[in-house]
Design an enzyme around this catalytic site. Structure first.
Site, PDB file in Angstrom:
ATOM      1  N   LEU A  98     -29.794 -12.722  -2.507  1.00 40.56           N
ATOM      2  CA  LEU A  98     -29.010 -13.820  -3.068  1.00 40.56           C
ATOM      3  C   LEU A  98     -27.631 -13.252  -3.383  1.00 40.56           C
ATOM      4  CD1 LEU A  98     -31.497 -15.508  -5.617  1.00 40.56           C
ATOM      5  CD2 LEU A  98     -30.837 -16.332  -3.352  1.00 40.56           C
ATOM      6  N   ASP A  99     -26.581 -14.047  -3.176  1.00 36.17           N
ATOM      7  CA  ASP A  99     -25.228 -13.592  -3.498  1.00 36.17           C
ATOM      8  C   ASP A  99     -25.116 -13.263  -4.985  1.00 36.17           C
ATOM      9  OD1 ASP A  99     -24.589 -14.355  -0.914  1.00 36.17           O
ATOM     10  OD2 ASP A  99     -23.892 -16.333  -1.567  1.00 36.17           O
ATOM     11  N   GLN A 100     -24.110 -12.492  -5.295  1.00 37.34           N
ATOM     12  CA  GLN A 100     -23.883 -12.119  -6.698  1.00 37.34           C
ATOM     13  C   GLN A 100     -23.818 -13.362  -7.602  1.00 37.34           C
ATOM     14  OE1 GLN A 100     -20.399  -9.707  -7.303  1.00 37.34           O
ATOM     15  NE2 GLN A 100     -20.786  -9.490  -9.498  1.00 37.34           N
ATOM     16  N   ARG A 157     -23.462 -21.689   1.094  1.00 38.42           N
ATOM     17  CA  ARG A 157     -22.037 -21.810   0.732  1.00 38.42           C
ATOM     18  C   ARG A 157     -21.206 -22.188   1.952  1.00 38.42           C
ATOM     19  NH1 ARG A 157     -21.446 -19.626  -4.490  1.00 38.42           N
ATOM     20  NH2 ARG A 157     -23.319 -18.491  -5.047  1.00 38.42           N
TER      21      ARG A 157
END
Ligand code: URA
Length: 248
Positions: free
Chosen positions: A115-117, A199
């Site tokens: 998962l992205d930051q 995103r």
């Protein structure tokens, strides 16, 4: 299909002998296991087993004297609700907090996918390499569901584009499920896991993501786990996960 009253004779003809699978799971010798089966102390998927039963290791649930055997000894899988700001890689040269600092050091596990930051929500960490491969490889198509807060109000046609496929620089996205939950909130379910996929999909339809939360991985969801909290997944969940990644 056997009813609960009927003994489970040969549930899976292509499976392995129950006493052999039990021996491998550390219950006892094959001979001892045959005795346990004959004494009707063993259940498979909730039904009393008889000698000759065959099971699929890691898929069928085996119980001895009411105790469910861990389907894979030595395998640990955690479910973490990743908070925003924590990164998914094992270590970070910039010293940012990582998901591995939240769960126990031993046994050593690794994140299943990433998962992205800035993304929050459910992340599995496991030492089961095969499960991790299957959960992340697009050919198994395991669903990942996200709650997405976006800028602006996506139109019906924007949602249709999300569903049918968005042209990204690394190719079209696979069909997805998308529904609005509020003016600026979408529930988006995808079956692949490309880098920053949600995103980029939302950006492409003109609605940049403001907040992204993963709410489900295949059969695994947990609305009670708070950000930063983790727990080991249950045997039931492990079995469901293994079913979800069986080759079709
Ligand atoms: N899609 C994204 O864009 N980011 C994530 O962290 C997960 C899915």
């Amino acid at each position: 299909m056997a009813t609960p009253e009927e003994p489970l004779l040969v549930p899976h003809p292509d499976g392995e002998r129950l006493q052999k699978v039990m021996a491998r799971m550390g219950v006892g010798s094959r001979r001892l296991n045959e005795n346990l089966i004959a004494e009707e102390r063993v259940k498979v998927n909730g039904q009393t087993a008889v000698l000759g039963a065959r099971v699929r290791p890691g898929v069928d649930e085996i119980e001895v004297d009411g105790i469910v055997l861990s389907s894979m000894p030595g395998i640990t899988t955690y479910l973490l609700n990743k908070p925003k700001g924590v990164i998914t890689t094992a270590s970070d040269p910039q010293g940012r907090p990582t998901v591995l600092e939240i769960v126990p050091d031993e046994p050593r596990v690794f994140p299943v996918g990433r998962l992205d930051q800035d993304t929050e929500g459910l992340l599995l960490l496991s030492n089961d390499g095969e499960l991790a491969h299957r959960l992340t490889h697009p050919s198994f198509g395991v669903e990942k569901e996200y709650l997405v807060h976006v800028r602006g109000e996506p139109s019906r046609s924007a949602l249709r584009t999300l569903r049918e496929g968005v042209e990204l620089e690394d190719g079209m996205t696979l069909p997805a499920q998308a529904a609005t939950l509020g003016a600026n909130t979408i529930r988006l379910t995808i079956h692949e896991g490309r880098n920053r996929q949600v995103r980029r999909m939302c950006e492409t339809i003109g609605h940049p993501v403001l907040r992204l939360v993963r709410t489900r991985i295949g059969p695994i969801a947990d609305t009670r786990l708070k950000p930063g909290e983790w727990r080991e997944i249950s045997t039931q969940e492990l079995l469901e996960l293994q079913r979800a990644v069986e080759p079709r």
